[in-house]
Design an enzyme around this catalytic site. Structure first.
Site, PDB file in Angstrom:
ATOM      1  N   GLU A   1       0.922  -1.206   0.338  1.00 42.24           N
ATOM      2  CA  GLU A   1       0.239   0.435  -0.021  1.00 42.24           C
ATOM      3  C   GLU A   1       0.760   1.395   0.225  1.00 42.24           C
ATOM      4  OE1 GLU A   1      -3.108  -0.488  -0.370  1.00 42.24           O
ATOM      5  OE2 GLU A   1      -3.836  -2.296   0.332  1.00 42.24           O
TER       6      GLU A   1
ATOM      7  N   CYS B   1      -7.077  -1.308   8.369  1.00 36.30           N
ATOM      8  CA  CYS B   1      -6.456  -1.803   7.818  1.00 36.30           C
ATOM      9  C   CYS B   1      -5.240  -0.643   7.452  1.00 36.30           C
ATOM     10  CB  CYS B   1      -6.195  -2.685   6.166  1.00 36.30           C
ATOM     11  SG  CYS B   1      -6.321  -4.261   7.208  1.00 36.30           S
TER      12      CYS B   1
END
EC number: 3.4.19.3
Length: 180
Positions: free
Chosen positions: A56, A120
């Site tokens: 990410e 998350c």
């Protein structure tokens, strides 16, 4: 699995399980940064939608509407009131992805700019905010779909070692530029 494998000798690895709870994240992440003053924190989360190991690039501050494991959701629907909308990791995820893919592990590594506006993403943003970008987040698929624990452990080991290498080299460049 990563705890069993470890990292290179000059790295102290601390592994914590972070509950899927907004309020715990807001308390625990700053406490861990304060306790360890780490060079880097790498968060790992399971995504039922993931079919690859996903790096990410950034965390998002707003848009948190889903209830956590305590049936709680922040009233502001954000991580840090008044914080920037998005914070990028200082780690060059494209470079890490290319390097890890070149190692020939039996795991596919990809990149994402949206960690999902749930715990998350919330954890990632909180950590990025706390660390001025010195965090990373890796989404992994559920065990066996398609990777084993051993495959994921080896992939995480390679990813974190590459992240540390990229971070160390980017700091060398920054320090070098300041000296001239």
């Amino acid at each position: 699995e990563l705890e069993k494998l470890g990292l290179r000798d000059d790295v102290d690895l601390h592994v914590y399980e972070v509950p899927v709870e907004y309020q715990t994240v807001q308390r625990l992440i700053p406490a861990l940064w304060k306790k360890h003053s780490p060079q880097l924190v790498v968060h790992v989360g399971v995504s039922g939608m993931a079919t690859t190991v996903t790096l990410e690039k950034c965390g998002h501050n707003v848009g948190y509407k889903g209830l956590d494991n305590c049936s709680f959701c922040p009233g502001s629907q954000c991580c840090v009131e008044g914080g920037p909308e998005c914070i990028d990791s200082v780690i060059d995820m494209d470079t890490v992805c290319k390097r890890v893919s070149a190692l020939g592990l039996d795991v596919t590594v990809t990149i994402s700019k949206d960690a999902g506006r749930y715990l998350c993403d919330f954890t990632y943003y909180t950590s990025l905010y706390q660390s001025r970008g010195r965090s990373a987040f890796v989404h992994v698929p559920p065990l066996g779909k398609p990777y084993t624990a051993e495959q994921l452990g080896r992939a995480l080991q390679a990813i974190i070692e590459e992240m540390l290498d990229v971070l160390e080299h980017s700091e060398d460049k920054i320090n070098c530029q300041h000296e001239h």
